[in-house]
Design an enzyme around this catalytic site. Structure first.
Site, PDB file in Angstrom:
ATOM      1  CB  ALA A  90       0.847   0.584  -3.529  1.00 25.61           C
ATOM      2  CG  HIS A 111      -3.138   7.624   2.071  1.00 26.30           C
ATOM      3  ND1 HIS A 111      -2.897   7.312   0.751  1.00 26.30           N
ATOM      4  CD2 HIS A 111      -1.998   7.285   2.743  1.00 26.30           C
ATOM      5  CE1 HIS A 111      -1.678   6.823   0.615  1.00 26.30           C
ATOM      6  NE2 HIS A 111      -1.104   6.806   1.808  1.00 26.30           N
ATOM      7  CB  VAL A 152      -0.959   0.028   1.218  1.00 27.68           C
ATOM      8  CG1 VAL A 152      -1.793  -1.238   1.280  1.00 27.68           C
ATOM      9  CG2 VAL A 152      -0.200   0.208   2.528  1.00 27.68           C
ATOM     10  CB  SER A 153       1.089   4.153   1.038  1.00 27.51           C
ATOM     11  OG  SER A 153       1.413   5.521   1.101  1.00 27.51           O
ATOM     12  CG  ASN A 154       5.780   6.127  -0.195  1.00 29.48           C
ATOM     13  OD1 ASN A 154       5.101   6.773  -0.976  1.00 29.48           O
ATOM     14  ND2 ASN A 154       6.550   6.702   0.712  1.00 29.48           N
TER      15      ASN A 154
END
Length: 737
Positions: free
Chosen positions: A330, A643, A326-328
Site C-alpha cells: 500500500a 494489521h 496492503v501494508s508495504n
C-alpha cells in the site's frame, strides 16, 4: 534465450497516453491524466520505462492456466483448497508445485481463513465482483478458479543485483472495451505473489489485468554455506550457475564468504536485509514499472485483431488504472502516485499503508488531544522493540486472552527487570514496570486500542522488521553482523544449526522475506554463552534471558545517534553505522503530494505494527496541508481493526478484532465506481465496527468467539455523521474519538 521486453515497442508516448486518439473516449467518465509536456509526448514507450526504472533485457516467461487443472488466483485449488491442507511439493525442482504452494501460503497469510471470521461469505474466491456468493463445494469441487495468462520477468540495471520481479496476470474475462489494470505490489517483504489474495483477487474478479511486483524484497535467500540461491520461479541452484538470473546473491567474494562461514557457520543472507539497495526508496518506481509492463503485455499479447488507430490499443487514456495493495504494498502504491509524472495511475485504494511522510507543519488530533505523529518506521520500531514485551504484562494491557502459545511470561518479566536496571522504566513491581513501559508506548504514538496486542507484536513481528530495516537502511552487508545479529536455523535450545533442506528448498513458497520465517531465525551472536536464537538469548550486561536487550539497545541507538541508556553521543564504528541508517531513512520519506489523484486510504485504529498516528493519519494530514483544497484523498479509520487479518484465527484476536480486508474490497469498489461512472468518493470518516466477543468458554477454559456477522462490519458511509467525520482545518487533522 533472453529477449528485450520493452524497447521493441518504439511507439510515441502520444499513443501511450492516448493523445489525439479516437480511442480515448471508449471508457466513459474515465479520469484522464494531466496533459503531458511536448517533450514527454515525443518519448518512446521504451524511454518512458527507462525514466521509471532501467530495464535489463530479460526473458518473459509466459504460461496459460485453463481455470480447471490450474488457475491464476488459486493455483487450481479453488476456494475449498485454499482453506484446506497445504499442497506440499513432492518435487522440489518443480516450479509449478512451488508456485501452487506459494499462492496457497501467501493467500492465507493476509486474510482470516475461518468461515466464522468471514471467509467464503464476506470475502473469498467464491464471491463474484458484484457480491454473488457461490457456496463452497462439499463434493470435491473447486470454486473460484480464474483462467488466464501469467507473464513473469525481471527489472534490473544490468548487474543482476536488483532483479526486481514483475508479473502480469491477464484473466480470460479481460474486456478490451473496458480495459483496466490493478496493481498488487507485495505486502510486507513477500515474494511476487504477496498480494494475490488482496488487490490481486479483486482485480482478477473484475476482469482487470493485475500488475504485480515483489518491489525488490521477496524471498531471496542466499545460503552462504552451500552457495545456493533462488531463481525467479522459486527453484534453487548455486550462485555460480544462476549468475545474473539469481533472485538474490550477496555481494561478497568467495574468499569473504569462506572466512565468514568459518567465523560464523550456517548463516544465511536475505534479500531485503542484505541487498545493499535500500529497495524501499524505489518501491513507487517499481510499482509504476509493473504498470508499464502490464501495458506492454496487453498491447503485445492481447490486442490481436483489434484496431490500433493512432498507436497502441491500450494506453492510460482508455485504460483505467488503480494502484492498490496492503501494508508495504500500500505504501508502494501511494509512492507510485506521488512519482507518477506520466499520468499512468487514475486512482489509489489501499489499506494499512506502511508509509513515512516527511515532516511538516501539521498536527494530528484525536478527540481534541494532539497526538505524537509522523515518526519514521525505524524510529518507532526501535522504540517498540525495547518496551513491547514488558508492556504486555501491564494490567492495563489486558493480555490474558492471548493464546498461551504466544506467551513468554518469563522472558517478558526478565525484560522488565532489565529495563528497570538500565533506568528505562520505573516501578517497584513487575506490573508497575510494565505499566510504565505501556505508557511510554502510548506517549510515543500508540493508541490504547493497541494495548492488548503489544505483547504478541513484540514477540512475533517487531524485532524481525526492525533488524531487516536496520540492514536495509544502512545498506549493510551480511558480513557486518549489525549490532551482533545474524540469520540462521536454530534448535530447541536456540543454538545455531545447519539449514533444513526442505524448508530452504521451499522458501520461495513459504517465506515472508523477514526472518523469523520458514525455519530461519534471528540469532544474537553476542549472547552470553554463545550465539542463540534472539528469543532465548541471555544479554551479557544483564545476565538474563531477556530477548537480547543488549542488541535491542544497540538497534535503538542507531535510530537516534546516542547511547540508548546513557544518552551520550555514539562514537567509533557505531556512530558511522547510525549515520548510514539515518541517511537511508531520509531516502524513503514521502512528500504526500498525490498530484490530485483520487485516493482512499483505510487503516485499522488498533494497528500496532504500523500505528495510525505515524502512518495514515500523519500522511493524510500532510497531504491535506500540501495539496489543500485540490486534494482528492480520503481517509477511512476502522475501529477494532489491526494489521494482521490472518491473526484473527488466533484465540483472543478473533473475539476482539474485525477483518480490515473487507474494507479494502469496499474501497476498491468505490474507487472503481468513481473512476468509471463518476460516483462521489466517500468522505473521510471513522467506521465503527462491533467486536465479535466471546460466545462461550469450553470446559477446558478456552474462549470461543461469536461468528462474525455483516452488521458487525458496517459499510463506509456516503454521509457520515458529524461525530464520525474526519476533517482538516488550519493545519490540524481532527479525528473523533
Amino acid at each position: 534465450m533472453r529477449s528485450f521486453i520493452i524497447t521493441a515497442l518504439a511507439v510515441p508516448l502520444a499513443a501511450l497516453t492516448g493523445c489525439a486518439s479516437a480511442e480515448s473516449e471508449e471508457v466513459s467518465n474515465h479520469q484522464s491524466p494531466s496533459t503531458q509536456s511536448n517533450t514527454q509526448q515525443e518519448l518512446t514507450i521504451g524511454e518512458v520505462v527507462r525514466e521509471l526504472s532501467t530495464w535489463r533485457a530479460a526473458h518473459v516467461r509466459e504460461a496459460y492456466y485453463d481455470g480447471s487443472s490450474d488457475d491464476l488466483l488459486t493455483a487450481g485449488l479453488g476456494a475449498e483448497g485454499l482453506a484446506g491442507a497445504a499442497p506440499i511439493p513432492t518435487d522440489l525442482n518443480s516450479a509449478a508445485q512451488l508456485r501452487r504452494y506459494a499462492i496457497y501460503t501467501n493467500y492465507r497469510a493476509l486474510v482470516d481463513m475461518t468461515v466464522a471470521g468471514g471467509y467464503s461469505w464476506l470475502y473469498g474466491p467464491n464471491i463474484s465482483s458484484d457480491g454473488v456468493v457461490t457456496p463452497l463445494s462439499t463434493t470435491g469441487g473447486k470454486t473460484g478458479r480464474i483462467a488466464g495468462h501469467e507473464y513473469l520477468t525481471y527489472l534490473d540495471d544490468g548487474t543482476g543485483r536488483q532483479n526486481v520481479t514483475l508479473m502480469v496476470q491477464v484473466p480470460d474475462t479481460f474486456d478490451p472495451a473496458k480495459p483496466c489494470i490493478v496493481t498488487a505490489t507485495s505486502s510486507g517483504s513477500r515474494g511476487v505473489y504477496g498480494a494475490i489474495g488482496t488487490s490481486g483477487e479483486w482485480g482478477l474478479k473484475k476482469g482487470c489485468a493485475v500488475a504485480y511486483t515483489d518491489k525488490g524484497t521477496g524471498n531471496g535467500l542466499h545460503d552462504l554455506m552451500d552457495n545456493q540461491v533462488n531463481l525467479i520461479d522459486g527453484t534453487r541452484t548455486t550462485a555460480d550457475v544462476a549468475g545474473k538470473d539469481s533472485l538474490f546473491t550477496a555481494a561478497i567474494s568467495d574468499s569473504e564468504r569462506a572466512a565468514f562461514n568459518l567465523a560464523t557457520p550456517d548463516r544465511v543472507a536475505y534479500k531485503h536485509a542484505h541487498s545493499q539497495q535500500n529497495s524501499e526508496r524505489a518501491w513507487g518506481q517499481h510499482t509504476l514499472s509493473a504498470v508499464a509492463f502490464a501495458f506492454y503485455i496487453l498491447n503485445d499479447k492481447h490486442a490481436s485483431g483489434l484496431p490500433w488507430n493512432a498507436g497502441l490499443r491500450f494506453h492510460p487514456k482508455n485504460t483505467l488504472v488503480i494502484a492498490s495493495s496492503v501494508s508495504n504494498g500500500a505504501g508502494a502504491a501511494l509512492a507510485a502516485a506521488e512519482q507518477d509524472i506520466f499520468g499512468l495511475i487514475d486512482g489509489v485504494a489501499v489499506t494499512e499503508p506502511q508509509i513515512q511522510p516527511m515532516g511538516g507543519n501539521y498536527v494530528v488530533s484525536q478527540g481534541g488531544v494532539p497526538q505524537a505523529a509522523g515518526k519514521s518506521l525505524y524510529d518507532y520500531f526501535s522504540y517498540a522493540n525495547l518496551f513491547q514485551i514488558c508492556a504486555g504484562l501491564s494490567p492495563e494491557a489486558n493480555s490474558a486472552w492471548i493464546s498461551p502459545l504466544l506467551q513468554s511470561p518469563t522472558i517478558a518479566t526478565n525484560r522488565c527487570l532489565s529495563l528497570k536496571d538500565k533506568g528505562l522504566v520505573s516501578g517497584d513491581t513487575v506490573a508497575e514496570m510494565a505499566t510504565d513501559a505501556l505508557h511510554k508506548l502510548q506517549a510515543y504514538g500508540w493508541l490504547p486500542d493497541s494495548n492488548s496486542i503489544q505483547w504478541t507484536h513484540g514477540r512475533l513481528a517487531t524485532s524481525s522488521v526492525l533488524l531487516t530495516y536496520a540492514n536495509a537502511y544502512g545498506r549493510f552487508s551480511v558480513l557486518d553482523n549489525v549490532c551482533g545479529y545474524s540469520f540462521a536455523n536454530t534448535d530447541a535450545a536456540g543454538a545455531v544449526i545447519p539449514q533444513a533442506a526442505f524448508a530452504e528448498a521451499t522458501i520461495f513458497s513459504t517465506g515472508n522475506g523477514v526472518p523469523p520465517t520458514s525455519g530461519v531465525n534471528i540469532v544474537y551472536n553476542d549472547a552470553a554463552g554463545g550465539a542463540r536464537n534472539e528469543l532465548l538469548a541471555v544479554s551479557p550486561s544483564t545476565g538474563r534471558q531477556d530477548m537480547a536487550l543488549d542488541g535491542a539497545l544497540c538497534l535503538r541507538s542507531l535510530a537516534t545517534g546516542v547511547d540508548a541508556v546513557t544518552g551520550e553521543p555514539l562514537t567509533g564504528a557505531l556512530a558511522v553505522q547510525s549515520l548510514r541508517v539515518r541517511a537511508g531513512i531520509g531516502e524513503v520519506l514521502k512528500s504526500a503530494n498525490l498530484r490530485k489523484t483520487p485516493t482512499i486510504i483505510v487503516q485499522g485504529r488498533a494497528d500496532t505494527l504500523v500505528p495510525v498516528n505515524h502512518a495514515s493519519r500523519a500522511y493524510f494530514a500532510r497531504n491535506q496541508a500540501v495539496e489543500g483544497g485540490k486534494s482528492n484523498a480520503r481517509y477511512i479509520e476502522v475501529t477494532n481493526g489491526q494489521h494482521f487479518d490472518s491473526f484473527l484465527s488466533l484465540q483472543g484476536y478473533d473475539s476482539n478484532f474485525v477483518p480490515v480486508h473487507k474494507y479494502l474490497i469496499e474501497a476498491l469498489d468505490k474507487m472503481y465506481s468513481h473512476l468509471s461512472t463518476g460516483a462521489d468518493l466517500p468522505p473521510s470518516q471513522v467506521v465503527r465496527t462491533t467486536k465479535r466477543g466471546v460466545w462461550f468458554t469450553t470446559a477446558t477454559g478456552v474462549p470461543v468467539a461469536n461468528p462474525l456477522s455483516a452488521s458487525m462490519v458496517p459499510a463506509i458511509s456516503s454521509s457520515p455523521s458529524a461525530a464520525d467525520a474526519i476533517t482538516f482545518s488550519g493545519n490540524t487533522l481532527h479525528v473523533p474519538n
